[in-house]
Design an enzyme around this catalytic site. Structure first.
Site, short mmCIF file in Angstrom:
data_model
loop_
_atom_site.label_atom_id
_atom_site.label_comp_id
_atom_site.label_asym_id
_atom_site.label_seq_id
_atom_site.Cartn_x
_atom_site.Cartn_y
_atom_site.Cartn_z
N GLU A 157 -67.12 -3.92 -38.98
CA GLU A 157 -65.66 -3.82 -39.63
C GLU A 157 -65.84 -3.32 -40.95
O GLU A 157 -66.05 -4.27 -42.04
CB GLU A 157 -64.77 -5.01 -39.49
CG GLU A 157 -64.35 -5.33 -38.20
CD GLU A 157 -62.91 -6.09 -38.15
OE1 GLU A 157 -62.28 -5.75 -37.47
OE2 GLU A 157 -62.94 -7.04 -39.00
N GLU A 197 -62.14 -10.55 -44.74
CA GLU A 197 -61.04 -11.30 -45.37
C GLU A 197 -61.55 -12.75 -45.61
O GLU A 197 -61.11 -13.27 -46.84
CB GLU A 197 -59.90 -10.99 -44.78
CG GLU A 197 -59.40 -9.87 -44.76
CD GLU A 197 -58.17 -9.41 -43.62
OE1 GLU A 197 -57.80 -10.36 -42.87
OE2 GLU A 197 -58.16 -8.23 -43.40
N HIS A 257 -65.34 -12.74 -40.84
CA HIS A 257 -64.37 -11.58 -41.03
C HIS A 257 -64.33 -11.38 -42.46
O HIS A 257 -64.35 -12.21 -43.38
CB HIS A 257 -62.90 -12.13 -40.50
CG HIS A 257 -61.90 -10.81 -40.58
ND1 HIS A 257 -61.44 -10.28 -41.90
CD2 HIS A 257 -61.61 -10.02 -39.75
CE1 HIS A 257 -60.73 -9.38 -41.40
NE2 HIS A 257 -60.70 -9.11 -40.19
N GLY A 280 -56.25 -5.22 -35.77
CA GLY A 280 -55.42 -5.98 -36.66
C GLY A 280 -53.89 -5.37 -36.59
O GLY A 280 -53.41 -6.00 -35.59
N GLY A 281 -53.68 -4.63 -37.11
CA GLY A 281 -52.16 -4.36 -37.54
C GLY A 281 -51.44 -3.77 -36.14
O GLY A 281 -50.49 -4.22 -35.88
N SER A 285 -58.59 -0.17 -38.74
CA SER A 285 -57.41 0.70 -38.69
C SER A 285 -57.35 1.24 -37.25
O SER A 285 -57.06 2.53 -36.97
CB SER A 285 -57.69 1.84 -39.63
OG SER A 285 -57.22 1.21 -41.05
N GLY A 292 -57.18 -2.43 -42.59
CA GLY A 292 -55.69 -2.57 -43.04
C GLY A 292 -55.35 -1.16 -43.91
O GLY A 292 -54.23 -1.10 -44.77
N ASN A 300 -56.21 -9.32 -33.47
CA ASN A 300 -56.26 -10.30 -34.73
C ASN A 300 -55.00 -10.18 -35.39
O ASN A 300 -54.90 -9.24 -36.30
CB ASN A 300 -57.62 -9.81 -35.65
CG ASN A 300 -57.74 -10.65 -36.66
OD1 ASN A 300 -56.92 -11.68 -36.92
ND2 ASN A 300 -58.51 -10.34 -37.89
N TRP A 301 -54.24 -11.33 -35.12
CA TRP A 301 -52.82 -11.12 -35.55
C TRP A 301 -52.74 -11.66 -37.12
O TRP A 301 -51.83 -11.57 -37.73
CB TRP A 301 -52.20 -12.16 -34.67
CG TRP A 301 -51.70 -11.68 -33.51
CD1 TRP A 301 -52.20 -10.80 -32.93
CD2 TRP A 301 -51.16 -12.53 -32.27
NE1 TRP A 301 -52.11 -10.59 -31.25
CE2 TRP A 301 -51.25 -11.60 -31.11
CE3 TRP A 301 -50.41 -13.89 -32.31
CZ2 TRP A 301 -50.70 -11.95 -29.91
CZ3 TRP A 301 -49.84 -14.14 -30.95
CH2 TRP A 301 -49.70 -13.21 -29.87
N LYS A 302 -54.01 -12.18 -37.64
CA LYS A 302 -54.01 -12.64 -39.11
C LYS A 302 -52.78 -13.63 -39.40
O LYS A 302 -52.39 -14.28 -38.27
CB LYS A 302 -53.91 -11.42 -39.98
CG LYS A 302 -55.16 -10.25 -39.53
CD LYS A 302 -55.46 -9.33 -40.69
CE LYS A 302 -56.36 -8.31 -40.34
NZ LYS A 302 -56.75 -7.38 -40.94
P1 PGA Z 1 -56.67 -3.34 -38.90
O1 PGA Z 1 -57.58 -4.86 -38.97
O2 PGA Z 1 -56.98 -3.20 -37.67
O3 PGA Z 1 -55.28 -3.88 -39.37
O4 PGA Z 1 -57.36 -2.51 -39.91
C1 PGA Z 1 -58.79 -5.03 -38.37
C2 PGA Z 1 -59.12 -6.44 -38.65
O5 PGA Z 1 -59.12 -6.82 -39.74
O6 PGA Z 1 -59.60 -6.99 -37.86
#
Ligand code: PGA
Length: 255
Positions: A175, A105, A103, A237-238, A216, A181, A18-20
């Site tokens: 999640e 977010e 998600h 994500g990251g 994470s 994050g 997930n590149w956000k």
């Molecule tokens: P993260 O994000 O790996 O940076 O914690 C995961 C996500 O939001 O899908």
């Protein structure tokens, strides 16, 4: 074949990046090309979810590779006067196989309710996309011993709207909001407990449903997570923004 082998045949491990809202057009193409060139697996599936505006460029970069394309969000509406939205039909037109729905977010920053998430899930499936339904509790909810209750509510809204059977052709990602994050990954036991709970609620088709952990995940902690009975992969994500690290996580899902 041992129990783990049977499980792997029924549920092909899936690692999703997930590149956000990161990167440029150029950097997205380069990242996609790196992953496309270096990912090959007979047992693991891999997908990347770039920002919507780069879907076309990334789709081109993935042509001929084994990497699938996904989107980060979808409208619950089919078409019309919904300024700024992207429909499921449009995503399918760009050869997206997957789309994230719910998600945290989206829930926290854009006020998406569980009912809206359920409508997006239905919209995605109606156009042949596989929804990756994200669920998870906040730190306050975990501390208040409400994690299972919150997840049951998030899952229940989708079951009510789409029916239990619809979940059997989707992917569910646990999640925990406190792990996203933050660098504070859930312990394998914590993740396993929640994913076993989710699988138990999915009814008789649950054995074939892929359940992911997200929050994470990195190249150092992925192996332990993948060793758990009900963890069939990861939503990353990251760490998915670095090709090498993401590819390592994909390789670890093979073991
Ligand atoms: P993260 O994000 O790996 O940076 O914690 C995961 C996500 O939001 O899908």
């Amino acid at each position: 074949m041992d129990d783990r082998g049977v499980r792997r045949v029924m549920r092909r491990p899936l690692v999703v990046g997930n590149w956000k809202m990161n990167g440029t057009r150029r950097s997205s193409i380069e990242l996609a090309e790196m992953i496309a060139k270096n990912f090959s697996s007979s047992s693991v599936e891999c997908a990347v979810c770039p920002p919507a505006i780069f879907l076309s460029d990334v789709a081109s970069a993935l042509v001929g590779s084994e990497v699938c394309l996904g989107a980060q969000a979808v409208s619950q509406f089919e078409q019309g006067a919904y300024t700024g939205e992207v429909s499921a039909d449009m995503l399918a037109d760009f050869s997206c196989a997957y789309v994230l729905v719910g998600h945290s977010e989206r829930r926290a920053c854009f006020g998406e309710t569980s009912n809206q998430v359920a409508a997006k899930f239905v919209a995605a499936q109606s156009k042949g996309l596989t929804p990756i339904l994200c669920v998870g509790e906040t730190l306050a909810e975990r501390r208040g011993d409400r994690a299972l209750e919150v997840i049951a509510e998030q899952l229940g809204a989708v079951v009510d709207a789409a029916g239990l059977k619809a979940l059997s052709s989707a992917v569910v990602a646990y999640e925990p909001v406190w792990a996203i994050g933050t660098g504070e990954v859930a312990s394998p036991a914590q993740a396993q407990e929640i994913l076993a709970f989710i699988r138990a609620r999915l009814g008789e088709n649950a054995k074939a449903v892929r359940l992911l952990y997200g929050g994470s995940v990195n190249a150092e902690n992925a192996a332990q997570l993948f060793g758990q009975q009900d963890i069939d992969g990861a939503l990353v994500g990251g760490a998915s923004l670095q090709a090498e690290q993401f590819l390592t996580i994909c390789r670890l899902a093979e073991a």
